[in-house]
Design a protein around this motif. Structure first.
Motif, mmCIF file in Angstrom:
data_model
loop_
_atom_site.group_PDB
_atom_site.id
_atom_site.type_symbol
_atom_site.label_atom_id
_atom_site.label_comp_id
_atom_site.label_asym_id
_atom_site.label_seq_id
_atom_site.Cartn_x
_atom_site.Cartn_y
_atom_site.Cartn_z
ATOM 1 N N ARG A 30 -12.637 -22.488 32.075
ATOM 2 C CA ARG A 30 -12.118 -21.320 32.789
ATOM 3 C C ARG A 30 -10.618 -21.489 33.020
ATOM 4 O O ARG A 30 -10.153 -22.553 33.407
ATOM 5 N N ASP B 80 -21.824 -14.863 36.019
ATOM 6 C CA ASP B 80 -21.139 -16.149 36.161
ATOM 7 C C ASP B 80 -20.034 -16.324 35.124
ATOM 8 O O ASP B 80 -19.181 -17.189 35.268
ATOM 9 N N LYS C 127 -19.076 -24.156 37.426
ATOM 10 C CA LYS C 127 -18.543 -22.799 37.453
ATOM 11 C C LYS C 127 -17.364 -22.624 36.498
ATOM 12 O O LYS C 127 -16.954 -21.509 36.224
ATOM 13 N N ASP C 128 -16.809 -23.731 36.000
ATOM 14 C CA ASP C 128 -15.574 -23.643 35.231
ATOM 15 C C ASP C 128 -15.691 -24.077 33.784
ATOM 16 O O ASP C 128 -14.691 -24.372 33.130
#
Length: 181
Positions: free
Chosen positions: A178, A68, A157-158
């Protein structure tokens, strides 16, 4: 990327006590090799009035692992906890994870305002919230050849936060976001 040409867009570079935030782009001519690839950059700079070209050859060293964390990240916050003292030590730091490898680079000002640069690279493994980074090389001798056990908390996710206990008892907490393509 277009065919065998990759355009590299540099938005920040640093070396020792110098930093450069003027964007630059380079076209890299890529040739695949049995072990990796070779890249050629025409007119990368000028020295003594002559145009310079650069050729570099890279061998693949990745493990093929995915996680991830794969991608490029920018530090948004760093605090250092030493006993009851908490200090904001946010710097300009980037990290990139992929194929079992990690690389990081940062700049930070000292107490006189002079900028310093540092980097390191190595391998990593991620198991749940446990991250282990093993540094093969670094500008810091205290980091070179060392492994670090880090606790990770993902923010979707970021984003992620890493917490690391240092041998001297201090704790650093770093938050990353990210970078988008």
């Amino acid at each position: 990327q277009s065919g065998d040409t990759v355009t590299e867009n540099m938005f920040y570079t640093a070396n020792d006590t110098s930093k450069y935030d003027k964007p630059a782009s380079y076209n890299l001519m890529i040739t695949k090799t049995d072990k990796g690839y070779s890249q050629f950059i025409h007119n990368i700079g000028v020295m003594n009035g002559d145009s310079m070209d650069l050729t570099e050859t890279y061998d693949h060293t990745g493990s093929g692992a995915t996680s991830d964390l794969d991608g490029a990240w920018k530090e948004t916050k760093r605090i250092l906890i030493n006993g009851k003292d908490t200090t904001d030590q946010t710097s300009l730091q980037y990290k990139m994870y992929g194929d079992g490898g990690v690389i990081w680079a940062h700049t930070w000002p000292d107490s006189t305002g002079k900028t310093h640069a540092g980097m390191g690279f190595g391998t990593f493994t991620l198991s749940g919230t446990k991250l282990k980074e093993s540094m093969k090389a670094s500008t810091y001798s205290s980091v070179r050849g060392q492994s670090f056990d880090i606790e990770i908390t993902m923010d979707g996710k970021d984003g992620f936060t890493q917490t690391m206990k240092h041998p001297d008892g201090t704790v650093s907490i770093e938050t990353y976001t990210r970078l988008k393509k």
